[in-house]
Design an enzyme around this catalytic site. Structure first.
Site, PDB file in Angstrom:
ATOM      1  N   GLY A  94      -7.445  -7.816   7.178  1.00 37.85           N
ATOM      2  CA  GLY A  94      -7.684  -8.757   6.100  1.00 37.85           C
ATOM      3  C   GLY A  94      -6.512  -8.800   5.146  1.00 37.85           C
ATOM      4  N   ILE A  95      -6.717  -9.463   4.014  1.00 42.49           N
ATOM      5  CA  ILE A  95      -5.673  -9.609   3.017  1.00 42.49           C
ATOM      6  C   ILE A  95      -5.735  -8.445   2.034  1.00 42.49           C
ATOM      7  CG2 ILE A  95      -7.088 -10.974   1.417  1.00 42.49           C
ATOM      8  CD1 ILE A  95      -4.552 -12.711   0.939  1.00 42.49           C
ATOM      9  N   GLY A  96      -4.586  -8.038   1.503  1.00 44.21           N
ATOM     10  CA  GLY A  96      -4.579  -6.992   0.483  1.00 44.21           C
ATOM     11  C   GLY A  96      -3.666  -5.834   0.839  1.00 44.21           C
ATOM     12  N   GLU A 105      -8.603 -13.222  11.825  1.00 48.04           N
ATOM     13  CA  GLU A 105      -8.713 -14.499  11.114  1.00 48.04           C
ATOM     14  C   GLU A 105      -7.343 -14.911  10.578  1.00 48.04           C
ATOM     15  OE1 GLU A 105     -11.885 -15.488   7.951  1.00 48.04           O
ATOM     16  OE2 GLU A 105     -10.147 -14.859   6.787  1.00 48.04           O
ATOM     17  N   GLY A 140     -13.942 -14.260   6.564  1.00 47.75           N
ATOM     18  CA  GLY A 140     -14.141 -13.633   7.867  1.00 47.75           C
ATOM     19  C   GLY A 140     -14.616 -12.199   7.828  1.00 47.75           C
TER      20      GLY A 140
END
Length: 357
Positions: free
Chosen positions: A217-219, A242, A340
Site C-alpha cells: 500500500g501507500i505510506g 492495487e 484496496g
C-alpha cells in the site's frame, strides 16, 4: 476514412471541446495522474456561464482550476471517490465532497447506476491502429467511457503507454473530440520511512517465503519493506497489487521479483494504477513485464487469493486494543476512502499460505 483522417476531423481546441458541457451535467475527470489539465482550465473559464456542474474524480494531486475559480462551489461541485491529502484539505474547506465506495466495485457502479454526461480523459498519442492508451490508471476508466454521452480525450505525449491486462485503451471511433497538450505527470515521491516503519518492516520480512506474491500500500512502512525486500535473498517473488510504486521497480531490478511462481498472470506484475515517481512511470512505459487491469479484476479478492502466499502490507490510521483497524477516517474527519486494503486483506486471508499485515 482512415484513423488519421478521423483523428484530424475530431481534433479541436480545449475551449471548443468543453463548450458541450451544460449546467447540471455530470463530468468525469478520470483518476490519479490521469486527470485533465487543459480541459480543466478551459472549463474553469466558462464559470459565469454554468451552474451546478458536478465533477467526479479520484485522488487528485494537483488542484483543479474549476475548484480554484469557484470558492463557493456554486458553478462547479467537486466530488471525489477517494481522497488524496489535497482532497482532504479541500473537504475541510467545504470544497470537496467524498462519495463512499468499495473500490473494487467502482466499474460496476458506472455500468449499472451512474450517468456520465461528459468524460474528459488524458491519454497517450494514438497508435497506428487508432487506439489511445489510458496510461498508468486503468482503474475504472473504461467503465466511465462506456457510460459517457460525450468523450473528450486530452492527448499528452508524456503519458507512459501501459500495457494490459485489459480495458487499457479506447479507439478513435468511440470519442467525440480530441485536444492536444503536453504536461508532466504529477509525481508523488515515496514517503521516507521512520525508525518505527523500519522496525515494523523488519518484523514482517521473516514472514515472507520464496514465491510470495506481494501487495504494498501507500505510506512509509510499505515503502520501507519494499526497500528491504529488494536487498533480501528471497527468490521468485510475484506482484499483484492495487498501486504500482517505486519499491516494486527496485525489487525487479534487484532480481527478487520474477513472477515465476504465480498461478494468476504468471510472470506479470499485475496492478490497476501507479501514483509515484518518474522512475516508476518510465519503468511502466511499453513494459511487457507489467499488466494493467481494471480495478474490478485487480482488487477482486477471489483473484488475489488465486496466487499462493499472497502477502498484503498496508498502513492504517488507528488500531485499538481489540484489534479493530481504522484506515479511512479519524473521528468524523474523512482521511481517504475504502480502497484496496480491505480487498487485499480478504484475498490474502483466503490465499494458500497468505498473510495480511
Amino acid at each position: 476514412m482512415s484513423v488519421y483522417e478521423e483523428y484530424r476531423k475530431k481534433l479541436t481546441t480545449p475551449e471548443k471541446a468543453v463548450s458541450i458541457v451544460k449546467s447540471g451535467d455530470w463530468v468525469d475527470y478520470g483518476s490519479f495522474t490521469g486527470q485533465p489539465v487543459a480541459l480543466d482550465k478551459a472549463l474553469a473559464q466558462r464559470k459565469e456561464e454554468l451552474l451546478d456542474v458536478k465533477i467526479r474524480s479520484v485522488t487528485a494531486v494537483k488542484m483543479h482550476e474549476v475548484v480554484k475559480v469557484d470558492p463557493e462551489a456554486k458553478h462547479f461541485v467537486y466530488n471525489n471517490w477517494h481522497f488524496s491529502g489535497l482532497d482532504r484539505k479541500l473537504h475541510d474547506q467545504g470544497l470537496c465532497w467524498h462519495i463512499p465506495i468499495l473500490y473494487n466495485e467502482l466499474p460496476s457502479y458506472y455500468r449499472r447506476f451512474l450517468e456520465v454526461d461528459v468524460a474528459m480523459i488524458p491519454v497517450t498519442p494514438m497508435d497506428e491502429k487508432g487506439f489511445f492508451n489510458f496510461g498508468p490508471q486503468v482503474s475504472h476508466t473504461r467503465a466511465i467511457c462506456e457510460k459517457a454521452k460525450k468523450i473528450i480525450l486530452e492527448v499528452n505525449p508524456k503519458i507512459p503507454r501501459c500495457l494490459g491486462g485489459r480495458e487499457e485503451t479506447i479507439h478513435i471511433s468511440e470519442v467525440d473530440y480530441v485536444v492536444e497538450t503536453e504536461w508532466d505527470l504529477p509525481e508523488v515521491p515515496p514517503a521516507p520511512p521512520s525508525e518505527t516503519d523500519l522496525k515494523i518492516a523488519n518484523y514482517i520480512l521473516p514472514e515472507l517465503v520464496d514465491g510470495s506474491c506481494i501487495q504494498l500500500g501507500i505510506g512509509g512502512m510499505p515503502n520501507a519493506l519494499g526497500g528491504i525486500i529488494a536487498q533480501s535473498d528471497l527468490k521468485d517473488l510475484g506482484v499483484h497489487t492495487e498501486m504500482m510504486t517505486e519499491s516494486f521497480v527496485d525489487m525487479v531490478e534487484s532480481g527478487v521479483v520474477t513472477g515465476a511462481r504465480k498461478t494468476l498472470d504468471r510472470y506479470k506484475l499485475t496492478y490497476t494504477f501507479c501514483l509515484g515517481s518518474k522512475k516508476a512511470y518510465d519503468f511502466l512505459d511499453n513494459n511487457p513485464r507489467c499488466a494493467a487491469y481494471p480495478v474490478d479484476y485487480c482488487n477482486n479478492p477471489g483473484n488475489i487469493a488465486k496466487n499462493d502466499n499472497a502477502i498484503a502490507i498496508n498502513n492504517c490510521v488507528e488500531v485499538d486494543l481489540f484489534g479493530q483497524v481504522c484506515s479511512e477516517s479519524s473521528g468524523t474527519r474523512n482521511i481517504s476512502g475504502t480502497g484496496g486494503q480491505v480487498d487485499f486483506n480478504l484475498g490474502a486471508y483466503h490465499s494458500k499460505g497468505g498473510k495480511a499485515f
